[in-house]
Motif scaffolding. Sequence first.
Motif, PDB file in Angstrom:
ATOM      1  N   ASP A   8       0.984  -1.102  -0.025  1.00 14.02           N
ATOM      2  CA  ASP A   8      -0.157  -0.012   0.070  1.00 14.02           C
ATOM      3  C   ASP A   8       0.784   1.071  -0.019  1.00 14.02           C
ATOM      4  O   ASP A   8       1.744   1.282   1.011  1.00 14.02           O
ATOM      5  N   THR A   9       1.002   1.990  -0.993  1.00 17.64           N
ATOM      6  CA  THR A   9       1.829   3.026  -1.297  1.00 17.64           C
ATOM      7  C   THR A   9       1.721   4.091   0.030  1.00 17.64           C
ATOM      8  O   THR A   9       2.626   4.853   0.142  1.00 17.64           O
ATOM      9  N   LYS A  10       0.171   4.299   0.323  1.00 17.72           N
ATOM     10  CA  LYS A  10       0.251   5.367   1.570  1.00 17.72           C
ATOM     11  C   LYS A  10       0.977   4.749   2.936  1.00 17.72           C
ATOM     12  O   LYS A  10       1.789   5.613   3.332  1.00 17.72           O
ATOM     13  N   MET A  11       1.138   3.518   2.980  1.00 23.04           N
ATOM     14  CA  MET A  11       1.670   3.024   4.319  1.00 23.04           C
ATOM     15  C   MET A  11       3.166   2.992   3.977  1.00 23.04           C
ATOM     16  O   MET A  11       3.930   3.156   4.941  1.00 23.04           O
ATOM     17  N   VAL A  12       3.628   2.814   2.664  1.00 20.95           N
ATOM     18  CA  VAL A  12       5.035   2.931   2.565  1.00 20.95           C
ATOM     19  C   VAL A  12       5.642   4.091   2.661  1.00 20.95           C
ATOM     20  O   VAL A  12       6.528   4.434   3.338  1.00 20.95           O
ATOM     21  N   GLU A  13       4.983   5.147   2.374  1.00 19.57           N
ATOM     22  CA  GLU A  13       5.336   6.650   2.348  1.00 19.57           C
ATOM     23  C   GLU A  13       5.232   6.780   3.891  1.00 19.57           C
ATOM     24  O   GLU A  13       6.191   7.529   4.410  1.00 19.57           O
ATOM     25  N   ALA A  14       4.125   6.455   4.771  1.00 18.13           N
ATOM     26  CA  ALA A  14       4.226   6.550   6.086  1.00 18.13           C
ATOM     27  C   ALA A  14       5.209   5.922   6.754  1.00 18.13           C
ATOM     28  O   ALA A  14       5.719   6.606   7.850  1.00 18.13           O
ATOM     29  N   ALA A  15       5.745   4.794   6.463  1.00 18.16           N
ATOM     30  CA  ALA A  15       7.041   4.132   7.056  1.00 18.16           C
ATOM     31  C   ALA A  15       8.302   4.919   7.000  1.00 18.16           C
ATOM     32  O   ALA A  15       8.947   4.783   7.905  1.00 18.16           O
ATOM     33  N   ALA A  16       8.413   6.118   6.140  1.00 27.72           N
ATOM     34  CA  ALA A  16       9.499   6.523   5.902  1.00 27.72           C
ATOM     35  C   ALA A  16       9.539   7.554   6.954  1.00 27.72           C
ATOM     36  O   ALA A  16      10.594   8.059   7.460  1.00 27.72           O
ATOM     37  N   ASN A  17       8.283   8.136   7.474  1.00 26.76           N
ATOM     38  CA  ASN A  17       8.375   8.822   8.470  1.00 26.76           C
ATOM     39  C   ASN A  17       8.411   8.443   9.877  1.00 26.76           C
ATOM     40  O   ASN A  17       8.805   9.103  10.932  1.00 26.76           O
ATOM     41  N   THR A  18       8.771   7.130  10.117  1.00 30.53           N
ATOM     42  CA  THR A  18       8.793   6.444  11.665  1.00 30.53           C
ATOM     43  C   THR A  18      10.344   6.597  11.817  1.00 30.53           C
ATOM     44  O   THR A  18      10.788   6.272  12.931  1.00 30.53           O
ATOM     45  N   GLY A  19      11.274   6.564  10.798  1.00 33.00           N
ATOM     46  CA  GLY A  19      12.723   6.302  11.247  1.00 33.00           C
ATOM     47  C   GLY A  19      13.130   5.163  10.867  1.00 33.00           C
ATOM     48  O   GLY A  19      14.328   4.737  11.044  1.00 33.00           O
ATOM     49  N   ALA A  20      12.201   4.221  10.072  1.00 29.22           N
ATOM     50  CA  ALA A  20      12.781   2.732   9.909  1.00 29.22           C
ATOM     51  C   ALA A  20      13.706   2.806   8.938  1.00 29.22           C
ATOM     52  O   ALA A  20      13.752   3.828   8.011  1.00 29.22           O
ATOM     53  N   ASP A  21      14.515   1.878   8.659  1.00 30.18           N
ATOM     54  CA  ASP A  21      15.388   1.583   7.734  1.00 30.18           C
ATOM     55  C   ASP A  21      15.042   0.956   6.351  1.00 30.18           C
ATOM     56  O   ASP A  21      15.369   1.099   5.297  1.00 30.18           O
ATOM     57  N   ARG A  22      14.146  -0.101   6.750  1.00 26.82           N
ATOM     58  CA  ARG A  22      13.372  -0.869   5.772  1.00 26.82           C
ATOM     59  C   ARG A  22      12.122  -1.102   5.826  1.00 26.82           C
ATOM     60  O   ARG A  22      11.472  -0.883   6.860  1.00 26.82           O
ATOM     61  N   ILE A  23      11.282  -1.630   5.069  1.00 28.14           N
ATOM     62  CA  ILE A  23      10.180  -2.326   4.919  1.00 28.14           C
ATOM     63  C   ILE A  23      10.033  -3.763   4.714  1.00 28.14           C
ATOM     64  O   ILE A  23      11.235  -4.102   3.718  1.00 28.14           O
ATOM     65  N   GLU A  24       9.394  -4.476   5.259  1.00 31.22           N
ATOM     66  CA  GLU A  24       9.190  -5.989   4.430  1.00 31.22           C
ATOM     67  C   GLU A  24       7.925  -6.077   3.851  1.00 31.22           C
ATOM     68  O   GLU A  24       6.859  -6.069   4.541  1.00 31.22           O
TER      69      GLU A  24
END
Length: 238
Positions: free
Chosen positions: A135-151
């Motif tokens: 979900d591109t909305k969730m992927v974009e939100a992940a970038a704002n959490t400080g995470a290094d990666r998504i799975e």
Amino acid sequence: MTKLSVNINKLATLRNSRGGNVPNLIQATRDIESFGAQGITIHPRPDERHIRYQDARDLKDVVNTEFNIEGNPVQKFIDLVIEVKPTQVTLVPDAEDAITSNAGWDIVKNAVFLKEVIKTFKSEGIRTSIFVDPDTKMVEAAANTGADRIELYTESYAHHYAQGHKNKIAIFTEAAKIAHKVGLGINAGHDLSLENIKFFKENIPNLLEVSIGHALICESLYLGLENVIPMYLHRLEK
């Protein structure tokens, strides 16, 4: 080349079903790495029905490749990860009674919580990844959490691929492109197999790592771990 991290939960399930220490996870981990795996993944759950918390501690000084610990960041899990200090922690929103992971995070809803947890892990030098749906909305939100990666949670891909609907890969491709654009590394996992991994790899740009357990262990019942791991590596080559 995309790295292969082997999830050894199923080996722990087999061990626990009989008691004792067969199969021995320590020896199995050494063997899996010697067969070519580039990482080891475990997913301890609160009831310890497969991987036990002590397994994580025992494996700390055994894993010579990348050590990835997955799980829901309840306090007990957070404490374990900080103690063990794996290469990577993957945050998964499992309910305590979940049979297996079945959804990615609603990162928008849980943004404040995830930011705090990720800050804690990164202060300990642990790479962080968030389990997400394509979900591109969730992927974009992940970038704002400080995470290094998504799975990327790939169950729906595997389901549609088995039915011949290869076009369903498109949402995963788009999610990967967005992740790369916002500076996130890309991992993937869940129901990936020898049958579907090559097509997935070919269509997911900048794929760094896949975590595979259930299918790989099932395939190894027929073919053997020593054969199956190189078969995955061949499919993951560029």
